[in-house]
Write a protein that holds these residues in place. Structure first.
Motif, mmCIF file in Angstrom:
data_model
loop_
_atom_site.group_PDB
_atom_site.id
_atom_site.type_symbol
_atom_site.label_atom_id
_atom_site.label_comp_id
_atom_site.label_asym_id
_atom_site.label_seq_id
_atom_site.Cartn_x
_atom_site.Cartn_y
_atom_site.Cartn_z
ATOM 1 N N GLU A 158 22.051 -10.339 -21.197
ATOM 2 C CA GLU A 158 22.143 -10.152 -19.750
ATOM 3 C C GLU A 158 21.552 -11.333 -18.986
ATOM 4 O OE1 GLU A 158 20.884 -6.083 -21.531
ATOM 5 O OE2 GLU A 158 20.584 -8.229 -21.927
ATOM 6 N N LEU A 159 20.477 -11.918 -19.505
ATOM 7 C CA LEU A 159 19.858 -13.064 -18.836
ATOM 8 C C LEU A 159 20.722 -14.303 -18.996
ATOM 9 C CD1 LEU A 159 17.432 -13.966 -17.201
ATOM 10 C CD2 LEU A 159 16.208 -14.408 -19.336
ATOM 11 N N GLU A 161 23.923 -14.259 -19.234
ATOM 12 C CA GLU A 161 25.041 -14.031 -18.323
ATOM 13 C C GLU A 161 24.649 -14.362 -16.885
ATOM 14 O OE1 GLU A 161 28.557 -13.174 -16.574
ATOM 15 O OE2 GLU A 161 28.191 -13.320 -18.744
ATOM 16 N N TRP A 162 23.415 -13.992 -16.487
ATOM 17 C CA TRP A 162 22.958 -14.278 -15.121
ATOM 18 C C TRP A 162 22.895 -15.785 -14.877
ATOM 19 C CZ3 TRP A 162 18.899 -16.871 -12.839
ATOM 20 C CH2 TRP A 162 18.735 -16.658 -11.459
ATOM 21 N N ARG A 165 26.444 -17.252 -14.529
ATOM 22 C CA ARG A 165 26.994 -17.035 -13.180
ATOM 23 C C ARG A 165 26.355 -17.980 -12.175
ATOM 24 N NH1 ARG A 165 26.094 -11.586 -14.403
ATOM 25 N NH2 ARG A 165 24.419 -11.511 -12.834
ATOM 26 N N SER A 166 25.073 -18.253 -12.329
ATOM 27 C CA SER A 166 24.382 -19.153 -11.405
ATOM 28 C C SER A 166 24.922 -20.572 -11.501
ATOM 29 C CB SER A 166 22.875 -19.158 -11.691
ATOM 30 O OG SER A 166 22.323 -17.867 -11.540
ATOM 31 N N LEU A 360 14.767 -10.698 -15.874
ATOM 32 C CA LEU A 360 15.913 -9.864 -15.504
ATOM 33 C C LEU A 360 15.553 -8.882 -14.392
ATOM 34 C CD1 LEU A 360 17.677 -8.978 -18.871
ATOM 35 C CD2 LEU A 360 18.717 -10.054 -16.870
ATOM 36 N N VAL A 363 15.112 -11.046 -10.939
ATOM 37 C CA VAL A 363 16.320 -11.565 -10.275
ATOM 38 C C VAL A 363 17.290 -10.446 -9.913
ATOM 39 C CG1 VAL A 363 16.082 -13.804 -11.396
ATOM 40 C CG2 VAL A 363 17.537 -12.047 -12.459
ATOM 41 N N GLY A 364 17.119 -9.277 -10.509
ATOM 42 C CA GLY A 364 17.983 -8.149 -10.168
ATOM 43 C C GLY A 364 17.422 -7.251 -9.085
#
Length: 487
Positions: A158-159, A161-162, A165-166, A360, A363-364
């Protein structure tokens, strides 16, 4: 008062009082220190730990803290001179000495003495750090299932992926590795891309920490000048041809120290030149999250416009959070990714899972965009305060470019100024500054200073720091450059 400053204050008070106690004498209890100085038990514990680390006190569980015994003056010192031979003999055949000079890095890491205005800091002032949001994120992360287990060596999906996207473009989570801060990621990248003795092209001036990484790996930094629009493509092409280098390290956005942004028409040129040279571009995207309120839309990372795997991208959460929140991304495409992964695993195994989970959570959370908006406004205000104060109080220091992102200004000193003498005079006047010499891999064209406006409390401290710097300049600057003294 902030916990850290309270600890420093208490430690200093206790240092001055140690002479009241004979060696081995017992200090007041922690409870007594809490009551007397009106601080928390944590502050007392940390202050005593600091004094213990300095060898001034000894703490004994269940008994308390005691003044340390004086060291025996007649003790025979060990002979470590043999190490000079051992450390140099192995590198006798090295093309580049691999001794490590960390002075340029320590300037921005070392805390100045109490009362000194910190214009040399490389991180956000504690009042700008999202401490409550980070604490809440860490608490939530600790309750996640498996939070204290072993994470995937590449990082939490998940991190990854974040971060993908950034970065944007076609970058995917599979092309991202989680690293322990930007410095660690840059170290991995340079070790992966260049063998000892090889040249590596660097911007001039550039970040001293990167120069230290290169030299400690036995690489030869070769400078390529930058101007207000970033690295100069024609000189970059010349440097590739002259050296045969296969790596170019750059900061296309709010470059450290100049604050330059690589111009749109140069972005494609830099990638084309590197591709034709068969070389990699290491993109250090270190302050994208420290954009100022008036910056306007930012250009995408170079990695977002690179289908051919020329760019190895580094980005981090550290600059926008806290020096201890060391979570970053290392992104690459193609076979080089496996080499990066292998080196990182050998060096560090993995980034601790609780820190990745906390990242995670942070930033979420709704607190994250609020924090970014806050520092965007605050950094602009501090930049404007410092710019105004310098132009009014120190007009002889040239400020060729005012950046719209990052945390510092880059000033040119009058010809003939002794940087070392000015740095020392500034510290005597109560302000810590960063000299420009460590930012150049070869002879600098002139004297410079880098002044940080992010590591101070606000506009009042900036004004006081510039006033103190004025005192130092009056002492050191060449007579023809110094401001005339009023009668």
């Amino acid at each position: 008062m902030h916990e850290r400053s309270s600890m420093d204050e208490l430690a200093e008070r206790l240092r001055t009082e140690l002479n009241r106690y004979s060696p081995g004498g017992k200090l007041p209890s922690s409870r007594a220190l809490v009551d007397r100085f009106r601080v928390s038990p944590v502050t007392v514990s940390r202050a005593l730990a600091q004094l213990a680390a300095e060898g001034l006190v000894v703490t004994r569980p269940g008994a308390g803290a005691f003044r340390a015994q004086a060291r025996a003056t007649g003790a025979t010192a060990g002979d470590t001179s043999w190490q000079e031979v051992a450390l140099s003999a192995d590198g006798a055949a090295d093309l580049v000495p691999r001794s490590v000079d960390a002075s340029g890095v320590l300037v921005s890491l070392a805390a100045p003495p109490p009362g000194v205005v910190e214009f040399n800091g490389g991180y956000l002032h504690p009042t700008l750090q999202p401490e409550r949001a980070m604490s809440a994120a860490l608490a939530r992360a600790g309750r996640r299932p498996g939070a204290w287990g072993r994470p995937p060596t590449e990082g939490l999906p998940e991190l990854r992926e974040w971060f993908a996207r950034s970065i944007g473009g076609a970058v995917t989570a599979a092309e991202v590795l989680i690293a322990a801060g930007g410095q660690s990621a840059l170290t991995t990248a340079l070790r992966a891309l260049a063998p000892p003795g090889a040249p590596v092209l660097v911007e001039s001036p550039t970040y001293p920490g990167m120069l230290a990484i290169a030299r400690s790996a036995g690489l030869r930094p070769v400078p390529v000048p930058v101007d207000p629009d970033g690295v100069r493509p024609a000189l970059l092409a010349d440097a590739f041809r002259a050296t045969g280098a296969r790596v170019f390290v750059c900061q296309p956005l709010f470059q450290n120290p100049t604050g330059a942004v690589l111009a749109p028409e140069r972005r494609g040129e830099v990638l084309r030149i590197a591709r034709e040279a068969g070389a990699f571009v290491v993109e250090d995207d270190f302050v994208r999250r420290l954009v100022h309120e008036d910056a306007g839309p930012l250009p995408r990372p170079l990695a977002a416009d690179d289908p051919d795997g020329v760019v190895v991208h580094v980005s981090s959460l550290t600059k926008a959070t806290s020096p201890s929140f060391r979570v970053s991304a290392l992104a690459a495409r193609g076979p080089v990714l496996e080499r990066l992964r292998a080196i990182q695993v050998v060096d560090t195994f993995f980034v601790p899972r609780p820190l990745q989970e906390a990242a995670l959570e942070l930033v979420g959370s709704p607190a994250w965009p609020r924090h970014l908006r806050t520092i965007s406004a605050e950094l602009k205000a501090r930049r404007d305060s410092m710019t105004t104060a310098l132009r009014l109080g120190l007009p002889e220091l040239a400020l060729p470019h005012v950046p719209s992102g990052g945390y510092h200004l880059w000033l040119r000193l009058p010809d003939g100024t002794d940087e070392t003498a000015l740095t020392a005079a500034a510290l005597r006047a109560g302000v810590a500054i960063t000299p420009g010499r460590p930012y150049f891999s070869a002879e600098p064209p002139a004297g410079h200073l880098r002044l940080s406006f992010a590591a101070v409390a606000g506009a009042g401290e900036i004004a006081e720091g510039v006033r103190r710097l004025r005192t130092a300049c009056d002492e050191v600057l060449p007579a023809k450059s110094a401001r005339p003294r009023l009668p």
